[in-house]
Design an enzyme around this catalytic site. Structure first.
Site, mmCIF file in Angstrom:
data_model
loop_
_atom_site.group_PDB
_atom_site.id
_atom_site.type_symbol
_atom_site.label_atom_id
_atom_site.label_comp_id
_atom_site.label_asym_id
_atom_site.label_seq_id
_atom_site.Cartn_x
_atom_site.Cartn_y
_atom_site.Cartn_z
ATOM 1 N N LEU A 192 -45.517 -32.199 -1.033
ATOM 2 C CA LEU A 192 -45.245 -33.561 -0.590
ATOM 3 C C LEU A 192 -46.356 -33.972 0.372
ATOM 4 C CD1 LEU A 192 -41.432 -33.096 0.159
ATOM 5 C CD2 LEU A 192 -42.477 -33.991 -1.935
ATOM 6 N N GLU A 193 -47.149 -34.946 -0.039
ATOM 7 C CA GLU A 193 -48.312 -35.318 0.766
ATOM 8 C C GLU A 193 -48.189 -36.740 1.293
ATOM 9 O OE1 GLU A 193 -53.187 -35.390 0.530
ATOM 10 O OE2 GLU A 193 -52.046 -34.728 -1.198
#
Length: 85
Positions: free
Chosen positions: A25-26
């Site tokens: 998850l960026e």
């Protein structure tokens, strides 16, 4: 923004159900990173997604300051190697 968050959550659930072993998850709001981590059964690895993911990753070149133009607010720099190099 709410529609985007809902889509990311739905996609994360779909990836989990499809057999993925984990997801990265960026640059997500911390609350969304937390929600995804709570709602899926596979590990989440955050890079700028808040403290509630299952793990964290930092890019070595970023934390060593090798790119003088890259300054996301979540990044803690430990050196300024761009000037040295």
């Amino acid at each position: 923004e709410e529609n985007s968050a809902r889509k990311i959550l739905q996609d994360s659930i779909a990836l989990s159900q499809a057999g993925s072993i984990g997801i990265v998850l960026e640059m997500l709001p911390e609350v969304l990173g937390k929600k995804i981590t709570e709602d899926i059964s596979i590990p989440t690895i955050g890079i700028g997604a808040g403290r509630y993911t299952d793990g964290q990753v930092l890019v070595l070149q970023d934390l060593l300051g090798m790119n003088k133009y890259f300054h996301p607010k979540f990044l803690k720099k430990y050196a300024n190697l761009n000037e040295v190099i």
